[in-house]
Design an enzyme around this catalytic site. Structure first.
Site, PDB file in Angstrom:
ATOM      1  N   GLN A  14       0.826  -1.228  -0.056  1.00  0.00           N
ATOM      2  CA  GLN A  14       0.083  -0.054  -0.010  1.00  0.00           C
ATOM      3  C   GLN A  14       0.939   1.205  -0.007  1.00  0.00           C
ATOM      4  OE1 GLN A  14      -0.435  -2.859   2.180  1.00  0.00           O
ATOM      5  NE2 GLN A  14      -2.365  -2.916   2.976  1.00  0.00           N
ATOM      6  N   GLN A  49      -0.247  -0.149  -5.758  1.00  0.00           N
ATOM      7  CA  GLN A  49      -1.169  -0.599  -5.004  1.00  0.00           C
ATOM      8  C   GLN A  49      -1.717   0.720  -4.052  1.00  0.00           C
ATOM      9  OE1 GLN A  49      -0.521  -3.962  -2.348  1.00  0.00           O
ATOM     10  NE2 GLN A  49      -2.451  -3.673  -1.188  1.00  0.00           N
ATOM     11  N   ASP A  50      -3.024   0.830  -4.027  1.00  0.00           N
ATOM     12  CA  ASP A  50      -3.835   1.828  -3.172  1.00  0.00           C
ATOM     13  C   ASP A  50      -3.286   3.332  -3.871  1.00  0.00           C
ATOM     14  OD1 ASP A  50      -4.850  -0.265  -2.094  1.00  0.00           O
ATOM     15  OD2 ASP A  50      -4.394   0.445  -0.100  1.00  0.00           O
ATOM     16  N   ASP A  62      -6.215  -2.673  -6.137  1.00  0.00           N
ATOM     17  CA  ASP A  62      -7.351  -1.495  -5.288  1.00  0.00           C
ATOM     18  C   ASP A  62      -6.721  -0.144  -5.612  1.00  0.00           C
ATOM     19  OD1 ASP A  62      -8.022  -4.034  -4.498  1.00  0.00           O
ATOM     20  OD2 ASP A  62      -6.974  -4.026  -2.554  1.00  0.00           O
ATOM     21  N   ARG A  94     -13.274  -5.312  -6.055  1.00  0.00           N
ATOM     22  CA  ARG A  94     -13.562  -6.381  -5.020  1.00  0.00           C
ATOM     23  C   ARG A  94     -13.818  -5.780  -3.738  1.00  0.00           C
ATOM     24  NH1 ARG A  94      -7.607  -8.781  -2.786  1.00  0.00           N
ATOM     25  NH2 ARG A  94      -6.613  -6.777  -2.595  1.00  0.00           N
TER      26      ARG A  94
END
Length: 519
Positions: free
Chosen positions: A313, A335-336, A357, A425
């Site tokens: 993250q 990520q993120d 994500d 998700r």
């Protein structure tokens, strides 16, 4: 923040002292209270506070006000305890998560305090309660991010308090409409954006109050220095900071209200950092730029995090700024990448890059006419565009992606057949995401959506697709979850438009950002 918090507590105390809507009585209407409490997610918590004979509520409004007062009192108490126990943190990771919680509880108190205003709508109240609930969840998530499993030993009141349940009950009682319709201005823009802001966004060279330039030709050489100076200004009107062409390597925190950052274009003005969970930060504090000041606007800037996919993250931008607008901005990470943390947000003509994500959070957010690029992940990983974090069915939050494009970035194209890519998700139990009238390249897996963990949230989530097109848009082989639906009704799809989902007709027009209020 400390001064604002003390002022909020003072206002809250005055509210309690001056309130006459909740007279004390030993003859509580138990039957009525049981009925009202039975309609909340946590009826036992509700009944415990009202069946002790202390209050004599006359109607549901009295119940609502009392529940909010109790939640506020508990939040103030927890914030005080949290501040006092900072010295007991056993290591840097605990201290990082503790610092997040302290900030998040202070913000929660401010949000709860705003609900006592006589000048706010039900939609406003639901937004602030939704944000307060998100703050508490984010506090706990910080310890999980850093692998601190026994944080309840040091901070038992953070691990086990009923503030979350109290706020959830308040959300259910408020049960506001999720739209404010009929507020479109004569120019066709939502009224939440003021006329002056609209002119600034439309201007080729908005008049700047301060200029940031690395070569010394401006007032400051760093963005944070200019933001800090803006916070000391007199008055509360719109304040414009121009950031000239350059790559600014810094982490920026923006708590100033009514601030506008104007770059020289997303290819030329770049703010970059490299904090990450892998590097010891919480997801919340990994952001290169973090914004919480309401009515924030950014134009022509790229927000970047270079930590890379191996550091997990790593947020490029985190926004908890209510009524915020991002126009022709870039968000680059893995990520993120884009953390739409909380409150009402609008993104128009933006470019978002990431792997897992990479558009996530629990704001009420609409991304319109945006370019969404999946990048090459690490070996064995899949790409997931969204992870929405709604934890309560009454939160007015979700991710709405309208008239946008989901595509492969240049580094993914050579290996596109070996990497599965999904639209989203379910990060939390009531995760809510919709794609409306958007183009999807062939990289989108035919199933469309990915499980988070087994059957978690598959029945309680809300995932929808409406009139999307392109080679990856076919719904013939999509997941068969109870919470997923192919939206066929324009009326249902319209709930997630700018005009309805974020009440954009009441706050966007003044920014000058073009938008489509409906489908």
């Amino acid at each position: 923040m400390a001064q604002k918090l003390h002022f909020s507590i003072l206002l809250f105390s005055l509210f309690i002292l001056s309130s006459t809507s909740l007279p004390f009585s030993t003859k509580t209407n138990k039957k009525a209270i049981d009925l009202w409490c039975s309609r909340t997610p946590y009826p036992d918590v509700c009944k415990n506070f009202f069946n002790d004979g202390q209050f004599d509520p006359k109607n549901l409004l009295d119940i609502q006000k009392t529940a909010l007062k109790i939640a506020m009192e508990r939040a103030i108490r927890t914030e005080t305890l949290t501040k006092a126990l900072g010295q007991k943190c056993r290591n840097k990771k605990e201290r990082a998560a503790w610092a997040d919680c302290l900030e998040l509880y202070q913000t929660t108190i401010l949000h709860l305090n705003k609900t006592f205003s006589d000048h706010c709508s039900n939609f406003d109240i639901q937004t602030w309660l939704s944000s307060a609930l998100t703050n508490l969840d984010t506090c706990r998530a910080g310890f999980v991010d850093l692998g601190i499993k026994d944080y309840g030993v040091v901070f038992p009141f953070l691990a086990n308090n009923n503030i979350t349940k109290l706020i959830s009950n308040s959300l259910a009682m408020n049960n506001c409409s999720e739209s404010d319709e009929g507020n479109t201005s004569d120019e066709g823009f939502p009224k939440w954006v003021r006329g002056g802001d609209r002119r600034l966004l439309q201007a080729a060279e908005p008049k700047a109050d301060l200029v940031v330039a690395q070569d010394g030709s401006g007032n400051y050489k760093t963005v944070q220095a200019a933001v800090d100076a803006a916070g000391k200004r007199k008055g509360s009107g719109r304040f414009v900071i121009r950031i000239k062409k350059g790559v600014y390597k810094e982490n920026v925190v923006i708590k100033v209200k009514n601030l506008m950052l104007v770059g020289d274009g997303l290819r030329y003005t770049i703010i970059t950092g490299s904090r990450s969970v892998g590097g010891g930060s919480t997801t919340f504090n990994s952001a290169t730029v973090a914004v919480t000041g309401e009515r924030f606007i950014a134009r022509g800037i790229t927000f970047r995090n270079t930590a890379g996919p191996q550091n997990h993250q790593a947020v490029a931008l985190r926004s908890g700024a209510d009524l915020s607008v991002f126009f022709r901005c870039g968000f680059e990470g893995y990520q993120d990448t884009l953390y739409a943390h909380s409150q009402r947000q609008f993104y128009r003509e933006c470019y978002i890059y990431g792997t897992i994500d990479f558009i996530f959070g629990n704001a009420a957010v609409v991304l319109q006419n945006c370019m969404i690029y999946a990048r090459k992940p690490m070996q064995g990983q899949q790409c997931v565009v969204t992870a929405q974090g709604r934890t309560d069915p009454n939160q007015n939050t979700g991710i709405s992606i309208h008239n946008s494009r989901v595509m492969a970035a240049d580094d993914l194209k050579p290996v596109i057949k070996s990497v599965r890519t999904y639209l989203g998700r379910p990060w939390k139990e009531y995760s809510r995401t919709v794609y409306l009238q958007s183009f999807m390249e062939s990289l989108v897996n035919p199933a469309g959506w990915l499980e988070w963990s087994g059957n978690f949230a598959l029945n309680t989530l809300y995932y929808g697709e409406f009139k999307n097109y392109g080679p990856g848009s076919s719904t013939a082989n999509r997941v068969k979850w109870k919470g997923y639906r192919v939206i066929t009704s324009a009326n249902e799809a319209a709930k997630f438009t700018v005009g309805n989902f974020i009440a954009g007709n009441s706050w966007l027009p003044g920014t000058g950002v073009p938008f489509t209020a409906g489908l």
